[in-house]
Scaffold this motif. Structure first.
Motif, PDB file in Angstrom:
ATOM      1  N   PRO A  27       6.183   3.541  -2.513  1.00 35.76           N
ATOM      2  CA  PRO A  27       6.835   2.610  -2.819  1.00 35.76           C
ATOM      3  C   PRO A  27       6.379   3.465  -4.547  1.00 35.76           C
ATOM      4  N   PRO A  28       8.041   3.207  -5.070  1.00 37.40           N
ATOM      5  CA  PRO A  28       8.001   3.321  -6.902  1.00 37.40           C
ATOM      6  C   PRO A  28       6.611   1.827  -6.965  1.00 37.40           C
ATOM      7  N   LEU A  29       5.972   2.281  -8.794  1.00 32.77           N
ATOM      8  CA  LEU A  29       5.023   1.001  -8.469  1.00 32.77           C
ATOM      9  C   LEU A  29       5.439   0.069  -9.322  1.00 32.77           C
ATOM     10  N   ILE A  30       6.686  -0.071  -9.830  1.00 38.13           N
ATOM     11  CA  ILE A  30       7.491  -1.005  -9.614  1.00 38.13           C
ATOM     12  C   ILE A  30       7.024  -2.132  -8.528  1.00 38.13           C
ATOM     13  N   GLU A  31       8.117  -1.154  -7.418  1.00 34.03           N
ATOM     14  CA  GLU A  31       8.092  -1.736  -6.420  1.00 34.03           C
ATOM     15  C   GLU A  31       7.150  -1.927  -5.490  1.00 34.03           C
ATOM     16  N   GLN A  32       5.397  -1.889  -6.045  1.00 36.06           N
ATOM     17  CA  GLN A  32       4.178  -2.213  -5.368  1.00 36.06           C
ATOM     18  C   GLN A  32       3.885  -3.536  -6.104  1.00 36.06           C
ATOM     19  N   HIS A  33       4.272  -3.535  -7.230  1.00 37.26           N
ATOM     20  CA  HIS A  33       3.577  -5.392  -8.092  1.00 37.26           C
ATOM     21  C   HIS A  33       4.095  -6.445  -7.072  1.00 37.26           C
ATOM     22  N   ARG A  34       5.959  -5.764  -7.161  1.00 38.13           N
ATOM     23  CA  ARG A  34       6.640  -6.814  -6.510  1.00 38.13           C
ATOM     24  C   ARG A  34       6.524  -7.463  -4.896  1.00 38.13           C
ATOM     25  N   ILE A  35       5.452  -6.399  -4.750  1.00 37.48           N
ATOM     26  CA  ILE A  35       5.207  -6.712  -3.610  1.00 37.48           C
ATOM     27  C   ILE A  35       3.746  -7.085  -3.031  1.00 37.48           C
ATOM     28  N   VAL A  36       2.829  -6.436  -3.973  1.00 37.81           N
ATOM     29  CA  VAL A  36       1.512  -7.558  -3.922  1.00 37.81           C
ATOM     30  C   VAL A  36       1.340  -9.243  -4.881  1.00 37.81           C
ATOM     31  N   ALA A  37       3.182  -9.137  -5.669  1.00 39.31           N
ATOM     32  CA  ALA A  37       2.694 -10.477  -6.043  1.00 39.31           C
ATOM     33  C   ALA A  37       3.124 -11.528  -4.794  1.00 39.31           C
ATOM     34  N   ILE A  38       4.736 -11.230  -3.603  1.00 36.57           N
ATOM     35  CA  ILE A  38       4.866 -11.826  -3.200  1.00 36.57           C
ATOM     36  C   ILE A  38       3.885 -11.581  -1.869  1.00 36.57           C
ATOM     37  N   LEU A  39       2.796 -10.887  -1.403  1.00 33.18           N
ATOM     38  CA  LEU A  39       2.047 -10.841  -0.649  1.00 33.18           C
ATOM     39  C   LEU A  39       0.779 -12.324  -0.571  1.00 33.18           C
ATOM     40  N   GLU A  40       0.380 -12.251  -1.693  1.00 29.27           N
ATOM     41  CA  GLU A  40      -0.743 -13.094  -2.271  1.00 29.27           C
ATOM     42  C   GLU A  40      -0.095 -14.333  -2.579  1.00 29.27           C
ATOM     43  N   THR A  41       0.908 -14.800  -2.602  1.00 39.09           N
ATOM     44  CA  THR A  41       1.642 -15.850  -2.002  1.00 39.09           C
ATOM     45  C   THR A  41       1.373 -16.305  -1.304  1.00 39.09           C
TER      46      THR A  41
END
Length: 501
Positions: free
Chosen positions: A159-173
């Motif tokens: 995915p776009p790098l910014i979307e990766q960051h958003r996905i990772v943040a939600i996944l970690e939570t």
């Protein structure tokens, strides 16, 4: 290793965690990651305390190592906390190392994402699905070995790098909450284990039946019971030598302090309460036959496991080692932590027993069920640990040592009451254990469900303002080679025929 199953077939379904949103790219990991194979350390320099810690395959999921290397090696093979490691034999798993600086041993590789394109956590969360697919596809056709080339060829969603960051943040939570649930469930399992041991300790010390004894008048005297057993056995002795041996057995005085036991209890050595201890058959068993031969592997968690059986059809073996219902089996040879495990044969189906087991033959005054409970207490396990003979990889407790075990003994009527109460408490624990297993299975599925949703692009919304991943790939391509990559007409990995669905 050359994979027998082509990559196209392994990942053809693109379902679950291997899914990919239609707006994302796919790229071979070799284009966005560097992979370092482990260093060939000399095993002769391995030890347990001197030198530099070394990460071996078995250490990856454990997250720590107890192996050290007393020698020199290139600094590039030092692993730091946060590095992603992949075991390349057996079970293929990618884990984030948190065990401190250590050396990267062979058959372990370190994969490093180009963070201009790929978030390392996004790689970690997604990669295990692909590794598991490779493992499943190869395990049935060959021994599981993975190469760095195999990893490089994995066509990974981007995915776009910014979307990766958003996905990772939600996944970690979300996954943090799941991990919290899993830890609590582990605590439930430990609580149940401690509960069972507490029940056994209470049962075999007299505390469990304290109220029952108060309601009993004129309870039998244990000393009288044991004396009656001695007289009967001596009267039934078949020779003068056997009778003299019995006299010596009953003349010996127990060493354990019985002051903490109820007044009506005593510590009695097991050989005073059992007529004999028999070793099982040493004959080679077969994959099929008339009746099963129970082995040490058939004793699991203090119960008999009938799922992995060997058999015999030998009439003499069957006659000599045939088991009667309510027989206690003691595992005399096993690893140091498992030697001494027991189970009771209740006549589930006709069977004999193998040589690494001992059959205890209790007198009528000793309930086999109560004996089995006593042999599973922490007190009995500590005794086994103190008397076992250790070999290279196995320990042994012979019949003589088993017979010398001083067990807490009480009248038969109280033994039977103890068994009844323990069975009721264990049945309650089994109900909780069944609920635990159901809850654990549900929680385990939740993690995979969350990851699958994340890699389908459904965990966070797509944003048209995010810079497309293809632009990042082009820019990095130029930085690396000075040559711009021609954009494909479709978001398709033409080399492998993969398109995001």
């Amino acid at each position: 290793m050359s994979l027998v199953v082509p990559f196209e077939e392994i990942f053809a379904s693109q379902t679950g965690i291997m899914a990919c949103h239609e707006s994302w790219e796919r790229v071979e990991l070799g284009e966005v990651c560097s992979i370092l194979n482990g260093f060939p350390f000399k095993s002769t320099l391995f030890n347990k305390s001197i030198g530099y810690p070394i990460i071996r395959i078995r250490d990856i999921t454990k997250g720590s190592t107890g192996t050290f290397y007393n020698g020199d090696f290139p600094a590039e093979y030092i692993v730091r906390n946060g590095d992603l490691l992949i075991g390349m034999d057996g079970n293929f798993r990618c884990c984030e190392w948190q065990g401190g600086d250590a050396g990267l041993n062979q058959r372990v590789c370190k994969i490093k994402a180009d963070e201009r394109i790929l978030n390392p956590k996004f790689l970690l969360y997604g990669l295990n699905g692909y590794l598991k697919a490779i493992e499943d596809a190869t395990s049935s056709v060959t021994v599981g070995h993975l190469s760095s080339r195999d990893i490089q060829r994995i066509s990974f969603p981007l995915p776009p790098l910014i979307e990766q960051h958003r996905i990772v943040a939600i996944l970690e939570t979300l996954l943090d909450k799941v991990n919290t649930c899993q830890k609590r469930l582990v605590n439930v399992r430990l609580i149940l284990k401690h509960f069972r041991q507490s029940v056994l300790a209470s049962a075999c010390s007299g505390r469990l039946t304290a109220d029952w004894r108060e309601s009993i008048q004129n309870a039998e005297n244990v000393d009288v019971i044991v004396e009656n057993i001695r007289r009967r056995r001596e009267a039934e002795a078949k020779s003068a030598a056997e009778k003299e041996k019995l006299r010596q057995t009953y003349k010996n005085v127990e060493e354990n302090d019985a002051s903490k036991l109820p007044n009506s209890w005593r510590f009695i050595v097991l050989k005073k309460l059992c007529t004999s201890f028999d070793y099982g058959t040493s004959a080679k068993s077969q994959q099929s036959g008339k009746i099963p031969v129970l082995r040490m592997g058939n004793i699991q968690d203090s119960k008999l496991d009938w799922t992995d059986l060997v058999y015999t059809s030998d009439k003499n073996e069957i006659k000599k080692y045939y088991l009667q219902p309510n027989t206690v089996l003691f595992n005399r040879t096993n690893s140091p932590e498992l030697v001494g495990k027991t189970a009771i044969y209740r006549g589930e189906q006709p069977a004999i027993f193998a040589g690494y087991l001992i059959r205890a033959n209790p007198c009528p005054e000793l309930d086999p069920e109560y004996l089995n409970l006593c042999l599973n207490t922490t007190y009995a396990k500590e005794y086994c640990a103190s008397v076992k003979s250790d070999g290279v990889s196995q320990s042994n407790i012979n019949a003589q040592k088993l017979g010398a075990f001083e067990m807490p003994f009480c009248p038969l009527s109280e033994q039977q009451e103890i068994v009844r109460r323990v069975e009721a408490l264990f049945a309650f624990a089994d109900q909780i254990a069944a609920r635990y297993a159901k809850a654990k299975a549900h929680v385990d599925k939740v993690s995979q469900s969350i990851l699958s949703k994340a890699f389908r692009g459904e965990l966070v919304p797509q944003d048209s303002n995010d810079e497309p991943a293809i632009n990042l790939l082009d820019r990095v391509k130029i930085e690396r080679t000075g040559i711009a990559k021609v954009k494909p007409k479709k978001r398709t990995d033409s080399r492998r025929g993969f398109a995001c669905k």
